[in-house]
Design a protein around this motif. Structure first.
Motif, PDB file in Angstrom:
ATOM      1  N   ALA A 341       3.992  45.621  85.079  1.00 50.19           N
ATOM      2  CA  ALA A 341       3.247  44.642  84.277  1.00 50.19           C
ATOM      3  C   ALA A 341       3.883  43.305  84.053  1.00 50.19           C
ATOM      4  N   LEU A 342       5.105  43.404  83.769  1.00 51.72           N
ATOM      5  CA  LEU A 342       5.862  42.218  83.504  1.00 51.72           C
ATOM      6  C   LEU A 342       6.444  41.575  84.871  1.00 51.72           C
ATOM      7  N   ASP A 343       6.325  42.144  86.181  1.00 53.19           N
ATOM      8  CA  ASP A 343       6.539  41.473  87.382  1.00 53.19           C
ATOM      9  C   ASP A 343       5.260  40.744  87.692  1.00 53.19           C
ATOM     10  N   GLN A 344       4.202  41.145  87.080  1.00 51.45           N
ATOM     11  CA  GLN A 344       2.768  40.677  87.416  1.00 51.45           C
ATOM     12  C   GLN A 344       2.751  39.389  86.533  1.00 51.45           C
ATOM     13  N   LEU A 345       3.247  39.434  85.528  1.00 46.68           N
ATOM     14  CA  LEU A 345       3.118  38.285  84.368  1.00 46.68           C
ATOM     15  C   LEU A 345       4.206  37.289  84.437  1.00 46.68           C
ATOM     16  N   ARG A 346       5.298  37.581  85.093  1.00 46.46           N
ATOM     17  CA  ARG A 346       6.625  36.576  85.007  1.00 46.46           C
ATOM     18  C   ARG A 346       6.332  35.429  85.984  1.00 46.46           C
ATOM     19  N   THR A 347       6.261  34.234  85.243  1.00 43.24           N
ATOM     20  CA  THR A 347       6.133  33.044  85.911  1.00 43.24           C
ATOM     21  C   THR A 347       7.093  32.093  85.231  1.00 43.24           C
ATOM     22  N   PRO A 348       7.492  30.970  85.676  1.00 45.10           N
ATOM     23  CA  PRO A 348       8.274  29.750  85.027  1.00 45.10           C
ATOM     24  C   PRO A 348       7.462  29.238  83.914  1.00 45.10           C
ATOM     25  N   GLU A 349       6.060  29.413  83.927  1.00 39.95           N
ATOM     26  CA  GLU A 349       5.337  28.705  82.792  1.00 39.95           C
ATOM     27  C   GLU A 349       5.086  29.626  81.647  1.00 39.95           C
ATOM     28  N   ARG A 350       5.739  30.835  81.546  1.00 39.89           N
ATOM     29  CA  ARG A 350       5.543  31.917  80.494  1.00 39.89           C
ATOM     30  C   ARG A 350       6.938  32.413  79.931  1.00 39.89           C
ATOM     31  N   ASN A 351       6.925  32.492  78.749  1.00 39.77           N
ATOM     32  CA  ASN A 351       8.195  33.091  77.865  1.00 39.77           C
ATOM     33  C   ASN A 351       7.951  34.494  77.505  1.00 39.77           C
ATOM     34  N   ILE A 352       8.740  35.474  78.452  1.00 39.90           N
ATOM     35  CA  ILE A 352       8.646  36.883  78.088  1.00 39.90           C
ATOM     36  C   ILE A 352       9.765  37.304  77.642  1.00 39.90           C
ATOM     37  N   THR A 354      11.422  40.866  75.871  1.00 39.60           N
ATOM     38  CA  THR A 354      11.387  42.214  75.658  1.00 39.60           C
ATOM     39  C   THR A 354      12.467  42.979  74.539  1.00 39.60           C
ATOM     40  N   VAL A 355      11.957  44.028  73.908  1.00 43.82           N
ATOM     41  CA  VAL A 355      12.959  44.579  73.117  1.00 43.82           C
ATOM     42  C   VAL A 355      12.962  46.060  73.489  1.00 43.82           C
ATOM     43  N   GLU A 356      14.135  46.528  73.993  1.00 41.57           N
ATOM     44  CA  GLU A 356      14.203  47.866  74.447  1.00 41.57           C
ATOM     45  C   GLU A 356      15.319  48.715  74.029  1.00 41.57           C
ATOM     46  N   ASP A 357      15.399  49.989  74.378  1.00 42.48           N
ATOM     47  CA  ASP A 357      16.545  50.881  73.762  1.00 42.48           C
ATOM     48  C   ASP A 357      16.567  52.110  74.696  1.00 42.48           C
ATOM     49  N   PRO A 358      17.411  51.999  75.575  1.00 40.11           N
ATOM     50  CA  PRO A 358      18.290  50.662  76.046  1.00 40.11           C
ATOM     51  C   PRO A 358      17.492  49.697  77.178  1.00 40.11           C
ATOM     52  N   VAL A 359      17.984  48.795  77.505  1.00 43.59           N
ATOM     53  CA  VAL A 359      17.502  47.953  78.599  1.00 43.59           C
ATOM     54  C   VAL A 359      17.970  48.771  79.758  1.00 43.59           C
ATOM     55  N   GLU A 360      16.896  49.126  80.696  1.00 45.82           N
ATOM     56  CA  GLU A 360      17.056  49.972  81.816  1.00 45.82           C
ATOM     57  C   GLU A 360      17.394  49.304  83.165  1.00 45.82           C
ATOM     58  N   TYR A 361      16.715  48.032  83.068  1.00 44.43           N
ATOM     59  CA  TYR A 361      16.672  47.248  84.494  1.00 44.43           C
ATOM     60  C   TYR A 361      16.485  45.900  84.158  1.00 44.43           C
ATOM     61  N   GLN A 362      17.729  45.047  84.560  1.00 42.83           N
ATOM     62  CA  GLN A 362      17.356  43.605  84.474  1.00 42.83           C
ATOM     63  C   GLN A 362      16.734  42.930  85.328  1.00 42.83           C
ATOM     64  N   VAL A 363      15.641  42.224  84.631  1.00 44.43           N
ATOM     65  CA  VAL A 363      14.741  41.332  85.448  1.00 44.43           C
ATOM     66  C   VAL A 363      14.756  39.901  85.343  1.00 44.43           C
ATOM     67  N   SER A 364      14.537  39.011  86.401  1.00 45.72           N
ATOM     68  CA  SER A 364      14.738  37.733  86.074  1.00 45.72           C
ATOM     69  C   SER A 364      13.568  37.169  85.680  1.00 45.72           C
ATOM     70  N   LEU A 365      13.781  36.094  84.828  1.00 41.46           N
ATOM     71  CA  LEU A 365      12.707  35.399  84.266  1.00 41.46           C
ATOM     72  C   LEU A 365      11.930  36.122  82.990  1.00 41.46           C
ATOM     73  N   VAL A 366      12.974  37.112  82.327  1.00 36.29           N
ATOM     74  CA  VAL A 366      12.378  37.969  81.521  1.00 36.29           C
ATOM     75  C   VAL A 366      13.777  37.875  80.597  1.00 36.29           C
ATOM     76  N   ASN A 367      13.417  37.592  79.185  1.00 38.35           N
ATOM     77  CA  ASN A 367      14.600  37.643  78.239  1.00 38.35           C
ATOM     78  C   ASN A 367      14.682  39.098  77.567  1.00 38.35           C
ATOM     79  N   GLN A 368      15.631  39.819  77.810  1.00 39.23           N
ATOM     80  CA  GLN A 368      15.514  41.302  77.206  1.00 39.23           C
ATOM     81  C   GLN A 368      16.805  41.455  76.339  1.00 39.23           C
ATOM     82  N   ILE A 369      16.182  42.179  75.353  1.00 44.95           N
ATOM     83  CA  ILE A 369      16.879  42.425  74.009  1.00 44.95           C
ATOM     84  C   ILE A 369      17.282  43.939  74.063  1.00 44.95           C
ATOM     85  N   GLN A 370      18.490  44.268  73.610  1.00 44.21           N
ATOM     86  CA  GLN A 370      18.588  45.747  73.623  1.00 44.21           C
ATOM     87  C   GLN A 370      19.070  46.149  72.104  1.00 44.21           C
ATOM     88  N   VAL A 371      18.214  47.001  71.621  1.00 41.33           N
ATOM     89  CA  VAL A 371      18.240  47.586  69.895  1.00 41.33           C
ATOM     90  C   VAL A 371      19.654  48.291  69.901  1.00 41.33           C
TER      91      VAL A 371
END
Length: 588
Positions: A341-352, A354-371
Motif C-alpha cells: 500500500a505504501l508503494d502505491q502511495l509514495r510520491t514526492p508530493e506526500r509525506n509518509i 511509519t512507526v514499526e517494531d522493528p523496521v523490517e524493510y527500508q523503503v525510499s521516500l518513506v520516513n521510518q521510525i523504529q519503536v
C-alpha cells in the motif's frame, strides 16, 4: 500352534496413511505386473507419492527408521571408511558417527550380511537407517572422488557465497575452548550452510533448537517448519555462540532472552537476519527471522486480490483521510500488504511516516521510525510526535494498546490517512477489537474507512500437480453441494517443492469497505456477527469462500483452503445461508 503375523505390504500402508487411494494402488499394481518395476519406484516416478512419503511407509513395513537424504545429514569424510565401490555395490552411505556407532543409510537395512560386512570393514557398531536406493546412489556419486575434507566440503557449499557484514570478534577475557570451537571453520561453515540454504530455499525463519541427541536445525518455508540438518552432539553451544557473536549479542548471558541483528551477503544480495535467543530446559534456542527484500512483493497486483476487491482496496487508499486496518494472525502477510500500500502511495508530493517494531524493510521516500521501549519511545509517543511532522500518510506497524488506538483514531479524524495492522480473525472483528480497547463507537464510526482480513495459502507446485476428488466431509466444510463433481488439484511432492506438494504462497482476502449502512452499525456499537450478516447481505465473500474459490481455480488444494480459514462455531448463521461459493459450485 502359533501363526506367523503377516507383514503388511507397502501399498497397503500407503492406502492406510491416505497417501494414495485404493484405485491408484490397483492401477499401479497392474502397471507393475506389466513392467516388473518395484511398486514404490513406480509410484514415485508417476508423481503419485513423494520419495519422503514412500520412505516413511517402507520404514513402517520393515519396522525400522527411515529418512530422506540431503546435504548436512551426511559426513562425506566417512565414505572412505566403507569405500566408494562398496557403497555403490551394497547401496549404502555412512551418515554420521557418534562414539563407536556408525549410522548408515541403507536401501536394505534388514540385510544382516551387509551389516556384518560393514561392521568388519569399519570396526564400528552399525545403526541402519532406511533410505531409497536412488537417494543413496545420488549422494554416493556426489561425494565420489577420493577422501573428502569436511572443512573443505562445507567451505565449498557455504563460505564462498555468504559473508557476514561488519562481523565482530570476541576479545574480552581469556580464550576458552568454546571460543576455539567457534573460531574453527567447521562451526563457521556449518552456520553458513544453514543460513545460505535458508536464503536459497526462500525460508522465512531458521530454528536452532537443543535436543537430547544434539542439535536440531529447522526452517520455515511457506508457513511450515521443515528439518534442515541435525548436527552431532557437542556442537550446540558452539553454534549458538557463533550466531550470538555475529548478532552482537552477549554470549555470557544464557539464562535471559536476547535479541540481535545480523546482516549477511548471500547470493550477491544483502539480507537482514533478526535473531532471538530463549533459554529452554535443554539449552538455548535461537530463531532467526530472514528479511530478504527479494521476497517482498510490493506491487498490489502481486498479492492475490481479485479484480473487484483490488479496485475497492485502491479506492480506499485514494481517500484523503481515514483509518484502514489490515488484520490477521502472525505470519499472515499483513506487513507485506502494508508495504505494498505504501508503494502505491509514495510520491514526492506526500509525506509518509511509519512507526514499526522493528523496521523490517527500508523503503525510499518513506520516513521510518523504529519503536524502542527501553528509552520510552513507544508507538503512542512516536505517533504524537509524528502529528507535529506534517504527515499525509501514517503507517502503524501494530495497534497493541488503547493509547496507540486512540492516537490512530484521532489522527484519522484530523485529516490523515492512517494504515495499521491488528490481530483479529476477520474483517468485521477489527471493529469489536478497537471497541474492546476503549474506543468509543461514535469516534470509530467517523474514523474507519475499511478493514482487510487476510491469510496466506500454499500454492500447488506446478511440477508435481495432479487431479483428485476431495472427500465428502471436505466438500461439506467448503459449502459445496454433494452433486458437485469437479476435480481439484494437489501436489504429489517432488524435489523442487521438498516433497511437500506446495511451492510459494498466495494471499486470500476478506474486504470490508465501510459504507453508510455499516457506519450506522458501527456507530450503534453493533456486535461482530451483525456486521458479518450485513456483509453477507451486501454479497461480500468470507475468507473461507475466497479460499475455496482459489481451490476451485486450481491454485491450492481444498484441504489447504479449509485448514487456513478455520470457521468458528459462532458463525453458524453464516454457514446456513447460501454462500457465493455454493452458487458458483452449482453453476459449475
Amino acid at each position: 500352534m502359533s501363526l506367523r503375523r503377516r507383514t503388511k505390504r507397502v501399498g497397503e500402508v500407503l492406502v492406510e496413511d491416505g497417501a494414495i487411494s485404493e484405485e491408484q494402488l490397483q492401477r499401479a499394481l497392474i502397471e507393475q505386473a506389466r513392467t516388473g518395476e518395484k511398486l514404490g519406484a513406480l509410484l514415485v516416478d508417476q508423481g503419485i507419492v513423494s520419495g519422503q512419503t514412500l520412505v516413511h511407509s517402507l520404514a513402517k513395513c520393515l519396522g525400522v527408521r527411515g529418512c530422506h537424504l540431503r546435504h548436512g545429514l551426511i559426513d562425506p569424510a566417512l565414505i572412505p571408511e566403507i569405500g566408494e565401490d562398496e557403497c555403490e555395490k551394497s547401496v549404502v552411505i555412512p551418515m554420521f558417527k557418534v562414539g563407536n556407532t556408525l549410522t548408515v543409510a541403507m536401501a536394505e537395512p534388514q540385510s544382516l550380511p551387509t551389516i556384518d560386512r560393514l561392521r568388519r570393514a569399519t570396526g564400528c557398531e552399525i545403526r541402519p537407517i532406511l533410505a531409497l536406493e536412488s537417494n543413496i546412489l545420488e549422494y554416493v556419486r556426489k561425494y565420489k572422488g577420493g577422501n573428502v575434507d569436511v572443512d573443505e566440503f562445507l567451505m565449498s557449499l557455504g563460505d564462498q557465497d555468504l559473508e557476514v557484514v561488519e562481523r565482530e570478534s570476541i576479545d574480552e577475557g581469556p580464550e576458552t575452548d568454546l571460543d576455539k570451537m567457534v573460531a574453527g571453520s567447521p562451526i563457521v561453515n556449518l552456520v553458513n550452510i544453514a543460513l545460505l540454504t535458508a536464503v536459497k530455499d526462500g525460508a522465512s525463519d531458521i530454528h536452532i533448537e537443543p535436543d537430547r541427541r544434539g542439535t536440531r536445525i529447522r526452517y520455515r518455508i511457506d508457513g511450515v517448519l521443515r528439518d534442515l540438518m541435525n548436527p552431532p552432539p557437542g556442537m550446540h553451544a558452539a553454534i549458538v555462540s557463533r550466531l550470538k557473536v555475529i548478532g552482537k549479542m552477549d554470549i555470557a548471558v544464557k539464562r535471559l532472552p536476547q535479541e540481535g541483528r545480523v546482516r549477511i551477503v548471500a547470493e550477491g544480495r544483502e539480507i537482514d537476519l533478526r535473531v532471538s535467543s530463549m533459554p529452554t530446559l535443554l539449552g538455548e534456542k535461537l530463531v532467526a527471522r530472514v528479511l530478504d527484500k527479494s521476497n517482498l512483493r510490493v506491487r498490489l497486483e502481486d498479492l492475490g486480490f481479485r479484480p473487484d476487491a483490488m479496485a475497492m482496496f485502491r479506492g480506499l487508499l485514494d481517500r484523503p483521510h481515514g483509518l484502514l486496518l489490515v488484520t490477521g494472525p502472525t505470519g499472515s502477510g499483513k506487513t507485506t500488504t502494508l508495504y505494498s500500500a505504501l508503494d502505491q502511495l509514495r510520491t514526492p508530493e506526500r509525506n509518509i511516516v511509519t512507526v514499526e517494531d522493528p523496521v523490517e524493510y527500508q523503503v525510499s521516500l518513506v520516513n521510518q521510525i523504529q519503536v524502542n521501549d527501553q528509552i520510552g519511545l513507544s508507538f503512542a509517543r512516536a505517533l504524537r510526535s509524528i502529528l507535529r511532522q506534517d504527515p499525509d500518510v501514517i503507517m502503524i506497524g501494530e495497534i497493541r494498546d488503547e493509547d496507540t488506538a486512540r492516537v490512530a483514531v484521532q489522527a484519522s479524524l484530523t485529516g490523515h490517512l492512517v494504515l495499521a495492522t491488528l490481530h483479529t480473525n476477520d474483517a468485521p472483528g477489527a471493529v469489536a477489537r478497537l471497541m474492546d480497547m476503549g474506543i468509543e463507537p461514535y469516534l470509530l464510526s467517523g474514523a474507519i474507512i475499511g478493514s482487510v482480513a487476510q491469510r496466506l495459502l500454499r500454492k500447488i507446485c506446478p511440477q508435481c500437480a495432479s487431479k483428485y476428488y476431495p472427500g465428502e466431509q471436505a466438500m461439506r466444510d467448503a459449502g459445496l453441494p454433494a452433486e458437485f463433481k469437479k476435480a481439484f488439484r494437489k501436489g504429489a511432492g517432488c524435489q523442487q517443492c521438498h516433497d511437500s506438494g506446495f511451492l510459494g504462497r498466495i494471499g486470500v482476502y476478506e474486504l470490508m469497505a465501510v459504507n453508510a449502512e455499516i457506519r450506522r452499525l458501527v456507530h450503534a456499537g453493533s456486535p461482530s456477527h451483525e456486521l458479518r450478516l450485513k456483509l453477507r447481505e451486501l454479497g461480500v465473500p468470507t475468507l473461507r469462500e475466497e479460499a475455496v474459490r482459489l481451490a476451485m481455480d486450481g491454485q491450492t488444494s481444498l484441504e489447504e483452503a479449509l485448514r487456513v480459514t478455520h470457521v468458528d462455531g459462532d458463525d453458524a448463521e453464516l454457514q446456513e445461508s447460501p454462500s457465493p461459493v455454493t452458487k458458483i459450485g452449482v453453476a459449475a
